[in-house]
Write an enzyme that holds these catalytic residues in place. Sequence first.
Site, short mmCIF file in Angstrom:
data_model
loop_
_atom_site.label_atom_id
_atom_site.label_comp_id
_atom_site.label_asym_id
_atom_site.label_seq_id
_atom_site.Cartn_x
_atom_site.Cartn_y
_atom_site.Cartn_z
N GLU A 67 -25.22 8.38 91.98
CA GLU A 67 -26.11 7.61 91.00
C GLU A 67 -26.27 6.24 91.50
O GLU A 67 -27.49 5.81 91.40
CB GLU A 67 -25.38 7.38 89.40
CG GLU A 67 -24.99 9.01 89.09
CD GLU A 67 -23.75 9.63 89.13
OE1 GLU A 67 -23.17 10.21 88.24
OE2 GLU A 67 -23.27 9.41 90.21
N LEU A 231 -7.68 24.94 115.83
CA LEU A 231 -8.03 24.83 114.43
C LEU A 231 -8.81 23.53 113.90
O LEU A 231 -8.56 22.97 112.96
CB LEU A 231 -6.72 25.02 113.55
CG LEU A 231 -5.91 26.06 113.75
CD1 LEU A 231 -4.65 26.24 112.69
CD2 LEU A 231 -6.52 27.36 113.46
N SER A 317 -0.94 39.35 102.42
CA SER A 317 -0.13 38.74 101.58
C SER A 317 -1.47 38.24 100.33
O SER A 317 -0.89 38.26 99.06
CB SER A 317 0.82 37.34 102.00
OG SER A 317 1.57 38.25 102.93
#
Length: 371
Positions: A67, A231, A317
């Site tokens: 905004e 990663l 899992s």
Amino acid sequence: MAIGVLLTIHNSQLTIHHSPYMQRCIALAKKGAGYVAPNPLVGAVLMYQDRIIGEGWHKQYGQAHAEVNCIEDAINNGFAAQIAESTLYVTLEPCAHFGKTPPCADLIIRHRIPRVVIGCRDPFPAVNGKGIEKLQAAGMEVIVGVLEAECRELNKRFFCFHEKKRPYIILKWAQTADGFIAPLPAADKGIPAERWLISNEISNRLVHRWRSEEAAILVGTNTALWDDPALTNRLWPGPSPVRLVVDMDRRLPATLRIFNGDVKTIVFNAGKSAEEGNTTYYQLNKNEPLIPQLLQALYQLQLQSVLVEGGATLLRSFIEANAWDEARVLTAMDMRKGSGLAAPELTSARLAETTRLLTDTIEQFQPTIPH
């Protein structure tokens, strides 16, 4: 002071009238992907007599909200005098509290914008209706619910985190056409003698873009040990996610790339709680189920989304615990190995989307049983 008006969209004609401007807000908001977390993605447009006079989006965590940027853009474009006769469109309810920046609702009131059209309410407890109430109290017309589903989808991670008190979980793996994700470990070494490069170069770049969009990336002990992954999203611009590894017995050597200090790394383990440089050791209970502990820890760490990249045991899992929100499976259609570690199998899932990138097929699944 005039009493504000709150309208929740039910009329299809109203929706049609406002939709193009909200769609533009959504497009603007997406530009902040990877840069604003844990804040939500937000886009804003200021309309004067069916003309866009200002645009903005939240660009960086801790910096000006959508905004603010939108109103400043209108002023810079020479439309300061028209702001008080305009309609503000914003994907998410304007904030009403002091955080890293002052309340956006106060800014809107100060500029006397008479009408505010909001995509959806903000689930964050410090906001959640308070921004709307503040605008109403100032005598403004407030319309809520334009493209609400699309606006919630835009911030599905943010909504999941605040409504379900856990991160948004994305499972990802690459598999051969015959369903294997890695070679079997060599009997004499305990690790595979080779590493398979399953997905093609274009798919690899896409995966790095996915990494840039999430707060964290998670792997298990064997994946970290066998593949020595960095990663990071080095093939795509933007900050890399926090690196997470489950290493309950702390078997991983310090020479692995995840411990190079380039990116914050968190090691979930059974016996150590400490900060060592850019690495945090987070202690879990080895005698308790892993996934509920992980979800609770990730929530406490304020990580709103996690890309789980393997290995097979860790992925299974999450599947068995029904603790996932998306699964992205890359299949190399031109690669067959005949044997190896079997890819996980999704249960209670539906295929949502399929994409082909050269020799790779990318399937996106969603759970049919909500968690």
